[in-house]
Design a protein around this motif. Structure first.
Motif, mmCIF file in Angstrom:
data_model
loop_
_atom_site.group_PDB
_atom_site.id
_atom_site.type_symbol
_atom_site.label_atom_id
_atom_site.label_comp_id
_atom_site.label_asym_id
_atom_site.label_seq_id
_atom_site.Cartn_x
_atom_site.Cartn_y
_atom_site.Cartn_z
ATOM 1 N N LEU A 32 1.550 -11.603 7.908
ATOM 2 C CA LEU A 32 0.413 -10.643 7.658
ATOM 3 C C LEU A 32 -0.092 -9.943 8.769
ATOM 4 C CD1 LEU A 32 0.224 -10.101 4.292
ATOM 5 C CD2 LEU A 32 1.729 -9.203 5.076
ATOM 6 N N THR A 33 0.112 -8.979 9.222
ATOM 7 C CA THR A 33 -0.563 -8.402 10.387
ATOM 8 C C THR A 33 -1.720 -7.129 10.124
ATOM 9 O OG1 THR A 33 1.017 -9.286 12.224
ATOM 10 C CG2 THR A 33 -1.059 -7.859 13.075
ATOM 11 N N GLY A 34 -2.890 -7.592 10.567
ATOM 12 C CA GLY A 34 -4.301 -6.569 10.144
ATOM 13 C C GLY A 34 -4.827 -6.391 9.524
ATOM 14 N N ASP A 35 -5.901 -5.985 8.804
ATOM 15 C CA ASP A 35 -6.541 -6.264 7.752
ATOM 16 C C ASP A 35 -7.295 -5.571 6.395
ATOM 17 O OD1 ASP A 35 -8.469 -8.003 6.211
ATOM 18 O OD2 ASP A 35 -10.097 -7.311 6.866
ATOM 19 N N ASP A 36 -6.126 -4.206 6.803
ATOM 20 C CA ASP A 36 -6.708 -2.831 6.004
ATOM 21 C C ASP A 36 -5.394 -2.947 4.948
ATOM 22 O OD1 ASP A 36 -7.435 -0.840 4.929
ATOM 23 O OD2 ASP A 36 -7.999 0.214 7.098
ATOM 24 N N ASP A 37 -4.495 -1.526 5.738
ATOM 25 C CA ASP A 37 -2.901 -1.724 4.734
ATOM 26 C C ASP A 37 -2.089 -2.986 4.259
ATOM 27 O OD1 ASP A 37 -3.765 1.080 4.661
ATOM 28 O OD2 ASP A 37 -2.749 2.095 6.085
ATOM 29 N N ALA A 38 -2.800 -3.475 5.110
ATOM 30 C CA ALA A 38 -1.404 -5.007 5.095
ATOM 31 C C ALA A 38 -1.399 -5.457 3.681
ATOM 32 C CB ALA A 38 -1.527 -5.529 6.186
ATOM 33 N N LEU A 39 -3.503 -5.885 3.540
ATOM 34 C CA LEU A 39 -3.947 -6.300 2.162
ATOM 35 C C LEU A 39 -4.060 -5.640 1.029
ATOM 36 C CD1 LEU A 39 -6.019 -8.938 4.582
ATOM 37 C CD2 LEU A 39 -3.949 -9.472 4.235
ATOM 38 N N LEU A 40 -4.225 -4.605 1.210
ATOM 39 C CA LEU A 40 -4.456 -3.427 0.090
ATOM 40 C C LEU A 40 -3.469 -4.008 -1.417
ATOM 41 C CD1 LEU A 40 -6.033 -1.745 -0.461
ATOM 42 C CD2 LEU A 40 -4.184 0.873 -0.146
ATOM 43 N N TYR A 41 -3.199 -3.994 -1.399
ATOM 44 C CA TYR A 41 -2.348 -4.340 -2.278
ATOM 45 C C TYR A 41 -2.842 -5.932 -3.360
ATOM 46 C CZ TYR A 41 1.107 -6.791 -5.937
ATOM 47 O OH TYR A 41 1.510 -7.490 -7.064
ATOM 48 N N PHE A 42 -3.024 -6.735 -2.306
ATOM 49 C CA PHE A 42 -3.463 -8.072 -3.104
ATOM 50 C C PHE A 42 -4.901 -8.182 -3.170
ATOM 51 C CE2 PHE A 42 0.404 -8.670 0.425
ATOM 52 C CZ PHE A 42 0.686 -9.436 0.117
ATOM 53 N N ARG A 43 -5.939 -7.406 -2.283
ATOM 54 C CA ARG A 43 -7.045 -7.155 -2.311
ATOM 55 C C ARG A 43 -6.902 -5.936 -4.179
ATOM 56 N NH1 ARG A 43 -8.161 -5.817 3.618
ATOM 57 N NH2 ARG A 43 -10.291 -7.738 3.340
ATOM 58 N N SER A 44 -6.394 -5.463 -3.949
ATOM 59 C CA SER A 44 -6.516 -4.268 -5.816
ATOM 60 C C SER A 44 -6.050 -5.513 -6.262
ATOM 61 C CB SER A 44 -5.339 -3.157 -5.247
ATOM 62 O OG SER A 44 -5.838 -2.261 -4.968
ATOM 63 N N ARG A 45 -4.699 -6.425 -6.601
ATOM 64 C CA ARG A 45 -5.110 -6.980 -7.480
ATOM 65 C C ARG A 45 -5.823 -8.396 -7.795
ATOM 66 N NH1 ARG A 45 0.577 -8.328 -9.542
ATOM 67 N NH2 ARG A 45 0.144 -9.340 -11.677
ATOM 68 N N LEU A 46 -6.532 -9.199 -7.070
ATOM 69 C CA LEU A 46 -7.742 -9.920 -7.438
ATOM 70 C C LEU A 46 -8.398 -8.690 -7.948
ATOM 71 C CD1 LEU A 46 -8.058 -11.734 -4.307
ATOM 72 C CD2 LEU A 46 -5.841 -12.297 -6.178
#
Length: 283
Positions: A159-173
């Motif tokens: 993945l590239t970037g720390d915002d939208d690219a990780l939003l799903y994963f953050r929310s799931r945790l």
């Protein structure tokens, strides 16, 4: 693997907000870290220490540990040659818990030892497999909360970037933590040391989507992280007004600032006031 069978309960309002990593081979920084404004200190035997310094770092950490200043220790991953020796620190009364990197399945021996000695576990989700097994990690005995190793996770996932690219994963945790009834997870580090604007934006996003704290790599990041996760003066004032109105209502329907006060509003107010009463360091 032992799982919780009780239904989820509300996360603790007094959960620690800032976790400061300190390289395990830099004992000159240990006292400074403990005296800092970090809610929790993590003496790091993993990423911050090179292979040729692992034994030295473990010895330095062991020599400094003291029950009067309890800290977490980030051990090396289970598939490394240093893992078993790192576990010997677990029985030290100065260790409040272990942070486990590259967590995918927690070693049953580690879990049993933590249960026996009253230690807490902080698994770091850093791989696709670890993310897929987040529910199992969150429901494992002695796990207090999950942490998100964003930098390693991006590499593992491409993945590239720390915002939208990780939003799903953050929310799931956040969701898996809530379902397991453990404390809200810890977000990953902000590598931009000295850039308060970036740190503030990162931390505000973390709080907005449900994280309860953040991993830090420098003492200069602590005050901003603690501030962002603390309720504002306006939040506290509103919460106090809600609680006072409820106390005076004698069960009648009420409104505060023109808005109906129901159970979710009351719970939110109580959580804000509980967070405002936190101790500087939770251990």
């Amino acid at each position: 693997m032992t799982t919780r069978l009780s239904p989820p309960t509300a996360p603790s309002a007094a959960a620690a907000r800032s976790f400061l990593f300190v390289p395990g081979d830099r004992p000159d920084r240990f006292d400074k870290a403990w005296a800092s404004t970090a809610d929790e200190v993590i003496l790091d035997l993993e990423d911050a220490v090179g292979p040729d310094r692992k034994v030295h770092a473990r010895a330095a950490v062991s020599a400094w540990l003291n029950p009067s200043r309890p800290v977490f220790v980030r051990i090396n991953a289970v598939d490394t040659p240093w893992y078993q020796d790192d576990l010997e620190l677990l029985t030290n009364p100065g260790v409040v818990g272990m942070m486990v990197p590259k967590a995918e399945v927690l070693d049953s021996g580690l879990v049993s030892a933590c249960a026996t000695h009253g230690k807490r576990l902080l698994p770091i989700v850093e791989t696709a497999v670890g993310f897929q097994r987040a529910s199992e990690l969150a429901t494992t005995r002695c796990v207090e909360r999950l942490a998100f190793g964003t930098l390693d996770f991006q590499v593992d996932m491409g993945l590239t970037g720390d915002d939208d690219a990780l939003l799903y994963f953050r929310s799931r945790l956040v969701l898996e933590s809530r379902l397991a009834g453990i404390q809200a997870p810890l977000d990953g580090v902000t590598p931009a040391i000295g850039n308060v604007a970036v740190l503030s934006a990162d931390t505000a996003r973390s709080r907005r989507i449900g994280f309860g704290g953040k991993l830090c790599i420098h003492p200069s990041q602590l005050d901003e992280v603690n501030r962002c996760f603390a309720p504002s003066a306006a939040d506290i004032k509103w919460a106090e007004e809600v609680v006072q109105a409820i106390a005076k209502s004698h069960g009648a329907a009420i409104a505060v600032d023109g808005k109906m006060v129901d159970r979710p509003v009351i719970l939110k107010a109580e959580r804000i006031l509980g967070s405002a009463r936190r101790l500087p360091r939770v251990s």
